[in-house]
Write an enzyme that holds these catalytic residues in place. Structure first.
Site, PDB file in Angstrom:
ATOM      1  N   SER A  98       0.695  -1.192  -0.071  1.00 48.27           N
ATOM      2  CA  SER A  98       0.008   0.099   0.008  1.00 48.27           C
ATOM      3  C   SER A  98       0.783   1.172  -0.071  1.00 48.27           C
ATOM      4  O   SER A  98       0.367   2.335   0.059  1.00 48.27           O
ATOM      5  CB  SER A  98      -1.039   0.121   1.310  1.00 48.27           C
ATOM      6  OG  SER A  98      -0.108  -0.040   2.457  1.00 48.27           O
ATOM      7  N   GLU A 144     -19.146  22.982 -14.641  1.00 49.99           N
ATOM      8  CA  GLU A 144     -19.753  21.375 -15.051  1.00 49.99           C
ATOM      9  C   GLU A 144     -18.653  20.364 -14.516  1.00 49.99           C
ATOM     10  O   GLU A 144     -19.246  19.312 -14.084  1.00 49.99           O
ATOM     11  CB  GLU A 144     -19.606  21.452 -16.611  1.00 49.99           C
ATOM     12  CG  GLU A 144     -20.529  21.963 -17.173  1.00 49.99           C
ATOM     13  CD  GLU A 144     -20.400  22.453 -18.700  1.00 49.99           C
ATOM     14  OE1 GLU A 144     -19.482  21.809 -19.034  1.00 49.99           O
ATOM     15  OE2 GLU A 144     -21.117  23.194 -19.205  1.00 49.99           O
ATOM     16  N   GLN A 183      -7.539  -1.929   4.179  1.00 45.75           N
ATOM     17  CA  GLN A 183      -6.627  -1.176   3.365  1.00 45.75           C
ATOM     18  C   GLN A 183      -7.479  -0.404   2.338  1.00 45.75           C
ATOM     19  O   GLN A 183      -6.443   0.587   1.668  1.00 45.75           O
ATOM     20  CB  GLN A 183      -5.373  -2.030   2.819  1.00 45.75           C
ATOM     21  CG  GLN A 183      -4.418  -1.436   2.055  1.00 45.75           C
ATOM     22  CD  GLN A 183      -3.152  -2.536   2.046  1.00 45.75           C
ATOM     23  OE1 GLN A 183      -2.551  -2.597   2.839  1.00 45.75           O
ATOM     24  NE2 GLN A 183      -2.836  -2.816   0.757  1.00 45.75           N
ATOM     25  N   THR A 185     -39.607  27.769  -8.140  1.00 40.21           N
ATOM     26  CA  THR A 185     -40.111  26.386  -7.777  1.00 40.21           C
ATOM     27  C   THR A 185     -40.441  25.509  -9.266  1.00 40.21           C
ATOM     28  O   THR A 185     -40.704  26.268 -10.071  1.00 40.21           O
ATOM     29  CB  THR A 185     -41.361  26.349  -7.015  1.00 40.21           C
ATOM     30  OG1 THR A 185     -42.481  26.893  -7.656  1.00 40.21           O
ATOM     31  CG2 THR A 185     -41.283  27.338  -5.743  1.00 40.21           C
ATOM     32  N   LYS A 234      -8.077   3.810   1.982  1.00 35.22           N
ATOM     33  CA  LYS A 234      -7.302   4.877   1.515  1.00 35.22           C
ATOM     34  C   LYS A 234      -7.416   5.596   0.443  1.00 35.22           C
ATOM     35  O   LYS A 234      -7.646   6.862   0.448  1.00 35.22           O
ATOM     36  CB  LYS A 234      -5.749   4.326   1.915  1.00 35.22           C
ATOM     37  CG  LYS A 234      -5.646   3.931   3.306  1.00 35.22           C
ATOM     38  CD  LYS A 234      -4.340   3.780   3.736  1.00 35.22           C
ATOM     39  CE  LYS A 234      -4.288   3.128   5.153  1.00 35.22           C
ATOM     40  NZ  LYS A 234      -5.243   1.783   5.032  1.00 35.22           N
ATOM     41  N   ASN A 271      -1.984  -2.674  12.897  1.00 38.13           N
ATOM     42  CA  ASN A 271      -3.529  -2.678  12.797  1.00 38.13           C
ATOM     43  C   ASN A 271      -3.927  -1.321  13.632  1.00 38.13           C
ATOM     44  O   ASN A 271      -4.698  -0.453  13.246  1.00 38.13           O
ATOM     45  CB  ASN A 271      -4.182  -3.826  13.280  1.00 38.13           C
ATOM     46  CG  ASN A 271      -3.971  -5.142  12.432  1.00 38.13           C
ATOM     47  OD1 ASN A 271      -3.038  -4.892  11.472  1.00 38.13           O
ATOM     48  ND2 ASN A 271      -4.228  -6.228  13.079  1.00 38.13           N
ATOM     49  N   TYR A 330      -9.511  -6.676  12.747  1.00 37.92           N
ATOM     50  CA  TYR A 330      -8.994  -6.032  11.255  1.00 37.92           C
ATOM     51  C   TYR A 330      -8.863  -7.252  10.123  1.00 37.92           C
ATOM     52  O   TYR A 330      -8.684  -8.385  10.324  1.00 37.92           O
ATOM     53  CB  TYR A 330      -7.202  -5.771  11.583  1.00 37.92           C
ATOM     54  CG  TYR A 330      -6.879  -5.408  10.310  1.00 37.92           C
ATOM     55  CD1 TYR A 330      -7.111  -4.244  10.128  1.00 37.92           C
ATOM     56  CD2 TYR A 330      -5.804  -6.067   9.487  1.00 37.92           C
ATOM     57  CE1 TYR A 330      -6.397  -3.527   8.845  1.00 37.92           C
ATOM     58  CE2 TYR A 330      -5.555  -5.748   8.252  1.00 37.92           C
ATOM     59  CZ  TYR A 330      -5.410  -4.369   8.020  1.00 37.92           C
ATOM     60  OH  TYR A 330      -4.966  -3.957   7.002  1.00 37.92           O
ATOM     61  N   LYS A 355     -17.829  30.855 -28.199  1.00 38.52           N
ATOM     62  CA  LYS A 355     -18.172  30.029 -27.017  1.00 38.52           C
ATOM     63  C   LYS A 355     -17.450  30.528 -25.765  1.00 38.52           C
ATOM     64  O   LYS A 355     -15.985  30.933 -25.951  1.00 38.52           O
ATOM     65  CB  LYS A 355     -17.955  28.426 -27.203  1.00 38.52           C
ATOM     66  CG  LYS A 355     -18.720  27.894 -28.104  1.00 38.52           C
ATOM     67  CD  LYS A 355     -20.298  27.641 -27.501  1.00 38.52           C
ATOM     68  CE  LYS A 355     -20.427  26.119 -27.138  1.00 38.52           C
ATOM     69  NZ  LYS A 355     -21.426  25.906 -26.568  1.00 38.52           N
ATOM     70  N   ASN A 403     -17.520  28.809 -22.285  1.00 38.18           N
ATOM     71  CA  ASN A 403     -18.172  27.745 -21.343  1.00 38.18           C
ATOM     72  C   ASN A 403     -18.024  27.687 -19.844  1.00 38.18           C
ATOM     73  O   ASN A 403     -16.690  28.164 -19.521  1.00 38.18           O
ATOM     74  CB  ASN A 403     -17.813  26.246 -22.144  1.00 38.18           C
ATOM     75  CG  ASN A 403     -17.915  26.276 -23.379  1.00 38.18           C
ATOM     76  OD1 ASN A 403     -19.202  26.808 -23.767  1.00 38.18           O
ATOM     77  ND2 ASN A 403     -17.413  25.627 -24.290  1.00 38.18           N
TER      78      ASN A 403
HETATM   79  N1  ARG Z   1      -1.388  -1.463   5.033  1.00 37.33           N
HETATM   80  C1  ARG Z   1      -2.263  -1.703   5.936  1.00 37.33           C
HETATM   81  C2  ARG Z   1      -3.430  -1.067   5.853  1.00 37.33           C
HETATM   82  O1  ARG Z   1      -3.753  -0.072   5.363  1.00 37.33           O
HETATM   83  C3  ARG Z   1      -1.665  -1.533   7.392  1.00 37.33           C
HETATM   84  C4  ARG Z   1      -2.045  -2.485   8.377  1.00 37.33           C
HETATM   85  C5  ARG Z   1      -1.701  -3.789   7.999  1.00 37.33           C
HETATM   86  N2  ARG Z   1      -1.763  -4.970   8.945  1.00 37.33           N
HETATM   87  C6  ARG Z   1      -1.839  -6.234   8.668  1.00 37.33           C
HETATM   88  N3  ARG Z   1      -1.877  -7.122   9.569  1.00 37.33           N
HETATM   89  N4  ARG Z   1      -1.519  -6.747   7.439  1.00 37.33           N
HETATM   90  O2  ARG Z   1      -4.489  -1.748   6.464  1.00 37.33           O
END
Ligand code: ARG
Length: 458
Positions: free
Chosen positions: A23, A290, A322, A155, A325, A110, A317, A283, A285
């Protein structure tokens, strides 16, 4: 490939699996929060006798250096690491040696990622709130300048009753006020610290969770470790609040687009905020409006995606989380960019007051007031409604407004009409008499604007 685990594995992770799992390409955005959380964690570990003072000092110094170097560009976050947590810990250990390996004592990624995300959302709430407030300041300025800029209120997109530009923009001020209040609710509700929840079941180390929580500006620690690492309600609430912000901006955009059309001509968007056509030289615009309207869809999409991601997850968890994000980051970026662009466009927009007033006059927006005139002269409202309906029909046949009809013509419809009808149905009178709180009458509006000014100072 640089990862924090591997002891129990006999084969290296497949390269594509590693990339699929990683990630870092997007959670690197959390580096500040990650470092700040780690500094607080290290300070707490030392206070509890889990780290020595030397170890804590080395960790804090190392983390501070990493932050400085990331900010001045002398250190960059390489995608070789699995996530931002791995990057920070590995870089720290390279920098200060073995003490770096002790930082993760009593912590899991976590609770760490839950902390980072909460801190990130908190700071973004503050920034978005600032933008909303700036937009409100622009709106209130325009309101003050346009207390007597008459325009039709609609209206069903049909001209209804006359209002003023100040009144119309006041409606958006209210929407933004609710947006801000929603963000502040979310901030308050999310503001408990998950750090120390561990992987899911807390830890056997004698952590002082209240201490880290207060160092990091939280109300206190979260009270259930499983919920701490699996709660993403605040992400969903944020996406919902941001979707509502976008919905408001999108409605506003739609009005700007209509008002900017040749047919309406109520406003003129500044050249700096308009775009041209590659083929049609005439034009100009309203692309900004938009695009804002268009981008609303993707913010809604992120909300729906997150609700769906969370719906089947067992405690605690799960890696699915993940996925919180990218959508959240994109929604935040989109809202900030749209707010910035849109408010500048509104700030520089020209209002064609005569066109607005003329439009209000041409659309029988004073028909209700004409009926009220009859009521004041003793005609029951239902009868007055019928009389004015016939009057409007006669006006349409003659292609005239009510105020263009001669007294004779008016009396053909009803004997009750007298010379004072013209004042009663003038735009100014129609608006000015609307003095209930929240109505467009100038003195009512002034009272409301005074409250808005006070609110903006708070
Ligand atoms: N990159 C992970 C997330 O965003 C971090 C937590 C990872 N924890 C795990 N047990 N793999 O959730």
């Amino acid at each position: 490939m640089a990862q924090l685990w591997g002891g129990r594995f006999t084969r290296e992770t497949d390269r594509n699996v590693y990339l699929f799992n990683a990630s870092i390409s997007y959670d690197k955005r959390l580096y500040r929060q990650d470092i700040e959380g780690s500094i607080a964690h290290a300070i707490m570990l030392e206070k509890q006798g889990i780290l020595t003072t030397e170890e804590k000092d080395a960790i804090v110094k190392g983390l501070t250096t990493i932050r400085t170097q990331l900010e001045d560009g002398s250190l960059t976050i390489s995608d070789e690491y699995e996530d931002i947590h791995s990057f920070v810990e590995a870089t720290l250990t390279q920098m200060i040696g073995d003490a770096g390996k002790k930082l993760h004592t009593g912590r899991s990624r976590n609770d760490q990622v839950a902390l980072d995300m909460k801190m990130y959302v908190r700071s973004e709430i503050i920034e978005i709130d600032e933008l909303l407030k700036t937009f409100q300041e622009i709106l209130v300025r325009i309101m003050e300048e346009n207390l007597e800029t008459f325009m039709p209120g609609f209206t069903h997109l049909q001209k209804a009753q006359p209002v003023t530009l100040a009144h119309h923009f006041g409606a958006y001020f209210e929407m933004l006020r609710r947006d801000r209040s929603r963000l502040s609710d979310i901030y308050e509700r999310l503001n408990t610290c998950p750090l120390g929840a561990g992987a899911l079941a807390g830890t056997t180390y004698p952590l002082d969770r209240g201490y880290t929580a207060s160092m990091l500006g939280f109300e206190g620690p979260t009270l259930n470790s499983m919920d701490s690492v699996s709660d993403r309600d605040y992400v969903i609430e944020l996406l919902s609040a941001l979707s509502t912000v976008m919905m408001h901006l999108s409605r506003f955009s739609e009005e700007v687009i209509i008002w900017n059309s040749n047919e309406y001509g109520f406003v003129e968007i500044d050249d700096a905020f308009s775009t041209g056509s590659s083929i049609m030289p005439q034009k100009k615009n309203p692309d900004i409006a938009e695009l804002v309207r268009g981008k609303t869809g993707r913010v809604y999409g992120h909300l729906m995606a997150m609700l769906t991601t969370m719906k089947g997850l067992p405690l605690a968890y799960n890696k699915d989380m993940q996925e919180d994000k990218e959508g959240t980051f994109d929604a935040i970026d989109t809202v900030k960019e749209c707010l910035t662009m849109f408010m500048q466009m509104v700030d520089t927009m020209k209002f064609r007051k005569e066109v607005m007033a003329k439009s209000a006059m041409r659309g029988f927006t004073n028909a209700t007031d004409a009926a009220d005139y009859l009521v004041k002269h003793g005609v029951p409202f239902r009868d007055a409604h019928g009389i004015i309906g016939r009057l409007v029909l006669a006006c349409i046949e003659k292609d005239k407004s009510i105020e263009d009809m001669s007294l004779e013509e008016l009396r053909e419809i009803s004997e009750v009409f007298d010379a004072d009808i013209y004042d009663a149905v003038s735009l100014k009178t129609c608006v000015e008499r609307r003095l209930t709180t929240g109505a467009p009458g100038v003195s009512a509006m002034r009272g409301v604007i005074a409250e808005y000014r006070k609110y903006l100072k708070e």
